[in-house]
Design a protein around this motif. Structure first.
Motif, PDB file in Angstrom:
ATOM      1  N   MET A  53     -85.133  39.650  73.187  1.00 19.63           N
ATOM      2  CA  MET A  53     -84.172  40.126  72.107  1.00 19.63           C
ATOM      3  C   MET A  53     -83.025  40.430  72.844  1.00 19.63           C
ATOM      4  O   MET A  53     -82.887  41.240  74.152  1.00 19.63           O
ATOM      5  N   GLN A  54     -81.479  40.117  72.427  1.00 19.87           N
ATOM      6  CA  GLN A  54     -80.410  40.510  72.821  1.00 19.87           C
ATOM      7  C   GLN A  54     -79.418  41.359  71.937  1.00 19.87           C
ATOM      8  O   GLN A  54     -79.589  40.988  70.725  1.00 19.87           O
ATOM      9  N   ALA A  55     -79.049  42.415  72.353  1.00 21.01           N
ATOM     10  CA  ALA A  55     -78.127  43.373  71.516  1.00 21.01           C
ATOM     11  C   ALA A  55     -76.798  43.693  72.205  1.00 21.01           C
ATOM     12  O   ALA A  55     -76.944  44.101  73.442  1.00 21.01           O
ATOM     13  N   HIS A  56     -75.862  43.785  71.337  1.00 25.10           N
ATOM     14  CA  HIS A  56     -74.488  44.349  71.940  1.00 25.10           C
ATOM     15  C   HIS A  56     -73.896  45.370  71.190  1.00 25.10           C
ATOM     16  O   HIS A  56     -73.352  44.861  70.095  1.00 25.10           O
ATOM     17  N   GLY A  57     -73.539  46.390  71.883  1.00 28.50           N
ATOM     18  CA  GLY A  57     -72.758  47.360  70.952  1.00 28.50           C
ATOM     19  C   GLY A  57     -73.366  48.049  69.816  1.00 28.50           C
ATOM     20  O   GLY A  57     -72.829  48.304  68.820  1.00 28.50           O
ATOM     21  N   CYS A  58     -74.828  48.158  69.774  1.00 30.36           N
ATOM     22  CA  CYS A  58     -75.556  48.733  68.538  1.00 30.36           C
ATOM     23  C   CYS A  58     -76.607  49.435  69.250  1.00 30.36           C
ATOM     24  O   CYS A  58     -77.023  49.428  70.300  1.00 30.36           O
ATOM     25  N   ALA A  59     -77.419  50.046  68.165  1.00 30.49           N
ATOM     26  CA  ALA A  59     -78.444  50.902  68.367  1.00 30.49           C
ATOM     27  C   ALA A  59     -79.641  50.094  68.089  1.00 30.49           C
ATOM     28  O   ALA A  59     -79.816  49.330  66.995  1.00 30.49           O
ATOM     29  N   ILE A  60     -80.652  50.059  68.979  1.00 32.75           N
ATOM     30  CA  ILE A  60     -82.032  49.282  68.579  1.00 32.75           C
ATOM     31  C   ILE A  60     -83.163  50.342  68.557  1.00 32.75           C
ATOM     32  O   ILE A  60     -83.476  51.105  69.215  1.00 32.75           O
TER      33      ILE A  60
ATOM     34  N   LEU B 207     -79.677  44.591  76.623  1.00 33.70           N
ATOM     35  CA  LEU B 207     -78.894  45.518  75.935  1.00 33.70           C
ATOM     36  C   LEU B 207     -77.475  45.727  76.747  1.00 33.70           C
ATOM     37  O   LEU B 207     -77.687  46.344  77.754  1.00 33.70           O
ATOM     38  N   THR B 208     -76.254  45.475  75.947  1.00 30.28           N
ATOM     39  CA  THR B 208     -75.066  45.916  76.289  1.00 30.28           C
ATOM     40  C   THR B 208     -74.227  46.632  75.436  1.00 30.28           C
ATOM     41  O   THR B 208     -74.223  46.587  74.228  1.00 30.28           O
TER      42      THR B 208
ATOM     43  N   GLY C 102     -73.132  47.542  80.843  1.00 27.54           N
ATOM     44  CA  GLY C 102     -72.075  48.527  80.417  1.00 27.54           C
ATOM     45  C   GLY C 102     -72.569  50.059  80.278  1.00 27.54           C
ATOM     46  O   GLY C 102     -73.403  50.456  81.188  1.00 27.54           O
ATOM     47  N   SER C 103     -72.320  50.497  79.048  1.00 32.97           N
ATOM     48  CA  SER C 103     -73.089  51.726  78.861  1.00 32.97           C
ATOM     49  C   SER C 103     -74.181  51.612  78.068  1.00 32.97           C
ATOM     50  O   SER C 103     -74.426  52.594  77.419  1.00 32.97           O
ATOM     51  N   ALA C 104     -75.220  51.040  78.476  1.00 32.25           N
ATOM     52  CA  ALA C 104     -76.630  50.788  77.845  1.00 32.25           C
ATOM     53  C   ALA C 104     -77.463  52.068  78.253  1.00 32.25           C
ATOM     54  O   ALA C 104     -77.388  52.415  79.291  1.00 32.25           O
ATOM     55  N   ARG C 105     -78.034  52.650  77.067  1.00 28.87           N
ATOM     56  CA  ARG C 105     -78.968  53.784  77.722  1.00 28.87           C
ATOM     57  C   ARG C 105     -80.161  53.772  76.744  1.00 28.87           C
ATOM     58  O   ARG C 105     -80.210  53.139  75.793  1.00 28.87           O
ATOM     59  N   VAL C 106     -81.191  54.526  77.414  1.00 26.51           N
ATOM     60  CA  VAL C 106     -82.642  54.642  76.635  1.00 26.51           C
ATOM     61  C   VAL C 106     -82.610  55.933  76.017  1.00 26.51           C
ATOM     62  O   VAL C 106     -82.498  57.012  76.965  1.00 26.51           O
TER      63      VAL C 106
END
Length: 80
Positions: free
Chosen positions: A1-8, A23-24, A45-49
């Motif tokens: 799964m790939q995600a850019h600029g959003c919340a998962i 996650l980007t 980038g600014s990816a966080r958990v």
């Protein structure tokens, strides 16, 4: 799964095979997730958990993600 600029939001997800999340510039919440096949979360980038509270995974690899605000209480198998 790939995600850019959003919340998962994977809270309470039940994953039976391996999970790979890229996650980007976004955030991921894995609270209560069960990963039967293990998992890999790679950030850019600014990816966080946000939370790993109650996660059940024999192995989980986190690379390049900000964990400064992450909640860890109840993490099962922290050694993995």
């Amino acid at each position: 799964m790939q995600a850019h600029g959003c919340a998962i939001d994977l809270r309470a997800a039940q994953v039976t095979g391996p999970l790979t999340l890229r996650l980007t510039d976004g955030e991921a919440d894995l609270e209560g997730t069960v990963l039967r096949g293990g998992g890999t979360l790679t950030g850019r980038g600014s990816a966080r958990v946000l939370s790993l509270r109650g996660v059940e995974a024999e192995r989980l690899t986190l690379t390049g993600v900000d964990l400064s605000a992450c909640r860890f209480s109840g993490l099962r198998h922290p050694e993995g």
